[in-house]
Write a protein that holds these residues in place. Structure first.
Motif, PDB file in Angstrom:
ATOM      1  N   GLU A 111     -41.043   4.053 -42.478  1.00 58.67           N
ATOM      2  CA  GLU A 111     -42.154   3.124 -42.707  1.00 58.67           C
ATOM      3  C   GLU A 111     -43.045   3.047 -41.465  1.00 58.67           C
ATOM      4  N   PHE A 112     -42.426   3.029 -40.307  1.00 59.41           N
ATOM      5  CA  PHE A 112     -43.178   2.986 -39.051  1.00 59.41           C
ATOM      6  C   PHE A 112     -44.027   4.244 -38.902  1.00 59.41           C
ATOM      7  N   CYS A 113     -43.470   5.385 -39.218  1.00 60.25           N
ATOM      8  CA  CYS A 113     -44.198   6.654 -39.080  1.00 60.25           C
ATOM      9  C   CYS A 113     -45.418   6.717 -39.986  1.00 60.25           C
ATOM     10  N   GLN A 114     -45.386   5.988 -41.079  1.00 59.36           N
ATOM     11  CA  GLN A 114     -46.492   5.993 -42.039  1.00 59.36           C
ATOM     12  C   GLN A 114     -47.685   5.179 -41.572  1.00 59.36           C
ATOM     13  N   THR A 115     -47.518   4.396 -40.519  1.00 62.18           N
ATOM     14  CA  THR A 115     -48.597   3.503 -40.093  1.00 62.18           C
ATOM     15  C   THR A 115     -49.638   4.177 -39.209  1.00 62.18           C
ATOM     16  N   PHE A 116     -49.408   5.440 -38.842  1.00 62.46           N
ATOM     17  CA  PHE A 116     -50.316   6.124 -37.925  1.00 62.46           C
ATOM     18  C   PHE A 116     -51.368   6.940 -38.680  1.00 62.46           C
ATOM     19  N   ALA A 117     -52.563   6.984 -38.095  1.00 64.55           N
ATOM     20  CA  ALA A 117     -53.621   7.811 -38.671  1.00 64.55           C
ATOM     21  C   ALA A 117     -53.511   9.249 -38.188  1.00 64.55           C
ATOM     22  N   MET A 118     -52.933   9.469 -37.008  1.00 67.55           N
ATOM     23  CA  MET A 118     -52.828  10.815 -36.457  1.00 67.55           C
ATOM     24  C   MET A 118     -51.500  11.450 -36.859  1.00 67.55           C
ATOM     25  N   PRO A 119     -51.401  12.775 -36.771  1.00 63.08           N
ATOM     26  CA  PRO A 119     -50.185  13.473 -37.208  1.00 63.08           C
ATOM     27  C   PRO A 119     -48.954  13.073 -36.386  1.00 63.08           C
ATOM     28  N   ILE A 120     -47.853  12.872 -37.105  1.00 68.96           N
ATOM     29  CA  ILE A 120     -46.586  12.492 -36.494  1.00 68.96           C
ATOM     30  C   ILE A 120     -45.575  13.624 -36.676  1.00 68.96           C
ATOM     31  N   ILE A 121     -44.889  13.972 -35.582  1.00 78.76           N
ATOM     32  CA  ILE A 121     -43.744  14.881 -35.645  1.00 78.76           C
ATOM     33  C   ILE A 121     -42.498  14.033 -35.427  1.00 78.76           C
ATOM     34  N   LYS A 122     -41.664  13.911 -36.438  1.00 81.73           N
ATOM     35  CA  LYS A 122     -40.436  13.112 -36.275  1.00 81.73           C
ATOM     36  C   LYS A 122     -39.300  14.032 -35.867  1.00 81.73           C
ATOM     37  N   ALA A 123     -38.699  13.723 -34.736  1.00 81.77           N
ATOM     38  CA  ALA A 123     -37.581  14.512 -34.231  1.00 81.77           C
ATOM     39  C   ALA A 123     -36.270  13.930 -34.727  1.00 81.77           C
ATOM     40  N   LEU A 124     -35.394  14.796 -35.205  1.00 80.87           N
ATOM     41  CA  LEU A 124     -34.072  14.390 -35.672  1.00 80.87           C
ATOM     42  C   LEU A 124     -33.009  15.143 -34.880  1.00 80.87           C
ATOM     43  N   LYS A 127     -35.379  14.108 -45.830  1.00 75.85           N
ATOM     44  CA  LYS A 127     -36.029  13.681 -47.077  1.00 75.85           C
ATOM     45  C   LYS A 127     -36.637  12.288 -46.974  1.00 75.85           C
ATOM     46  N   GLN A 128     -36.174  11.500 -46.006  1.00 77.10           N
ATOM     47  CA  GLN A 128     -36.613  10.110 -45.909  1.00 77.10           C
ATOM     48  C   GLN A 128     -37.973   9.961 -45.227  1.00 77.10           C
ATOM     49  N   TYR A 129     -38.326  10.949 -44.402  1.00 76.07           N
ATOM     50  CA  TYR A 129     -39.536  10.795 -43.603  1.00 76.07           C
ATOM     51  C   TYR A 129     -40.746  11.437 -44.263  1.00 76.07           C
ATOM     52  N   PRO A 130     -41.882  10.729 -44.268  1.00 74.02           N
ATOM     53  CA  PRO A 130     -43.099  11.240 -44.910  1.00 74.02           C
ATOM     54  C   PRO A 130     -43.859  12.227 -44.037  1.00 74.02           C
ATOM     55  N   CYS A 131     -43.429  12.404 -42.791  1.00 75.16           N
ATOM     56  CA  CYS A 131     -44.157  13.241 -41.840  1.00 75.16           C
ATOM     57  C   CYS A 131     -44.239  14.685 -42.327  1.00 75.16           C
ATOM     58  N   GLU A 132     -45.387  15.291 -42.093  1.00 71.81           N
ATOM     59  CA  GLU A 132     -45.571  16.692 -42.468  1.00 71.81           C
ATOM     60  C   GLU A 132     -44.667  17.604 -41.646  1.00 71.81           C
ATOM     61  N   SER A 133     -44.456  17.225 -40.379  1.00 72.06           N
ATOM     62  CA  SER A 133     -43.651  18.053 -39.479  1.00 72.06           C
ATOM     63  C   SER A 133     -42.376  17.323 -39.061  1.00 72.06           C
ATOM     64  N   ILE A 134     -41.262  18.038 -39.134  1.00 72.77           N
ATOM     65  CA  ILE A 134     -39.969  17.520 -38.700  1.00 72.77           C
ATOM     66  C   ILE A 134     -39.428  18.454 -37.620  1.00 72.77           C
ATOM     67  N   LEU A 135     -39.023  17.873 -36.487  1.00 66.15           N
ATOM     68  CA  LEU A 135     -38.434  18.666 -35.417  1.00 66.15           C
ATOM     69  C   LEU A 135     -36.922  18.497 -35.466  1.00 66.15           C
ATOM     70  N   LEU A 136     -36.226  19.607 -35.562  1.00 64.09           N
ATOM     71  CA  LEU A 136     -34.762  19.599 -35.602  1.00 64.09           C
ATOM     72  C   LEU A 136     -34.254  19.908 -34.202  1.00 64.09           C
ATOM     73  N   ASP A 137     -33.577  18.934 -33.597  1.00 64.56           N
ATOM     74  CA  ASP A 137     -33.158  19.037 -32.213  1.00 64.56           C
ATOM     75  C   ASP A 137     -31.635  19.025 -32.117  1.00 64.56           C
ATOM     76  N   GLY A 138     -31.138  19.369 -30.940  1.00 65.00           N
ATOM     77  CA  GLY A 138     -29.703  19.348 -30.705  1.00 65.00           C
ATOM     78  C   GLY A 138     -29.178  17.920 -30.621  1.00 65.00           C
ATOM     79  N   PRO A 139     -27.881  17.760 -30.485  1.00 67.26           N
ATOM     80  CA  PRO A 139     -27.273  16.434 -30.383  1.00 67.26           C
ATOM     81  C   PRO A 139     -27.835  15.651 -29.201  1.00 67.26           C
ATOM     82  N   LYS A 140     -27.814  14.330 -29.323  1.00 70.40           N
ATOM     83  CA  LYS A 140     -28.313  13.474 -28.256  1.00 70.40           C
ATOM     84  C   LYS A 140     -27.431  13.604 -27.012  1.00 70.40           C
ATOM     85  N   GLY A 141     -28.089  13.640 -25.861  1.00 70.20           N
ATOM     86  CA  GLY A 141     -27.388  13.643 -24.587  1.00 70.20           C
ATOM     87  C   GLY A 141     -27.849  12.443 -23.789  1.00 70.20           C
TER      88      GLY A 141
END
Length: 206
Positions: free
Chosen positions: A87-100, A112-126
């Motif tokens: 929901e937060f990601c949807q509030t922006f007018a500019m393109p959002i890349i959500k990192a997971l 599937k939950q994020y409306p962002c056009e771009s999804i970044l797939l990252d390694g485990p959190k450190g």
């Protein structure tokens, strides 16, 4: 195949990676050893061609602060590495890349939950939310996971494994930071070699 080099902190490095063929640079505004100050970021973006994506990297920052920074600097995209909701990601007018951060198979359900056009797939959190230099298990990805989004593959990429990554996953973009560094600093020779390897592999895959 697009290429993003993240964690840029000076003009000369930024101009060099664009000359080598990078399509995007990442400027880190979150807690990180690669965090950049506003003045340096403004100087970098001012020198870059229009076609280069200028991506600001944030973790759990307020919408107002991210929009202020984006406007002051001239960012084209925001990359969110925190606990930001769909929901937060949807509030922006500019393109959002959500990192997971991907560690287990069920982490991919978030795609599937994020409306962002771009999804970044990252390694485990450190210690930090990104740039930790650790790849996730690419075997977790199935073709059905990679539909309808522009996927950016990050996490532990470097010259020696990016060819395999492209062949196996065929992402929209590859994103590298620590994999092109020497003793914690961007290494132009490694960056050039990485970009060349990506471009050669992408041509072979066509």
């Amino acid at each position: 195949m697009k290429i993003k080099i993240c964690g840029i902190k000076d003009v000369s490095t930024a101009l060099a990676i664009v000359e080598y063929g990078a399509d995007a640079i990442g400027l880190v505004f979150a807690d990180s050893k690669r965090k950049i100050d506003m003045e340096s970021a403004i100087e970098i973006v001012k020198e870059l061609p229009d076609f280069v994506m200028k991506v600001g990297v944030f973790v759990n920052e307020t919408k107002e602060e991210m929009e202020r920074i984006a406007s002051c600097i001239g960012l084209t995209h925001l990359q969110l590495h925190g606990d930001e909701t769909p929901e937060f990601c949807q509030t922006f007018a500019m393109p959002i890349i959500k990192a997971l951060s991907i560690k287990h198979k069920n982490d991919l359900e978030k795609i599937k939950q994020y409306p962002c056009e771009s999804i970044l797939l990252d390694g485990p959190k450190g210690r930090y939310r990104g740039g930790n230099g650790e790849a996730f298990d690419w075997n977790l990805l199935q073709s059905e996971d990679l539909q309808s989004k522009q996927f950016i593959l990050a996490g532990g990429l470097h010259e020696e494994n990016v060819q395999e990554a492209i062949q196996r996953i065929n992402p929209y973009m590859v994103d590298v930071s620590s994999g092109v560094e020497t003793e914690g600093k961007k290494d132009l020779n490694k960056i050039k070699s990485f970009i060349e390897k990506v471009k050669i592999t992408a041509l072979e895959e066509k």
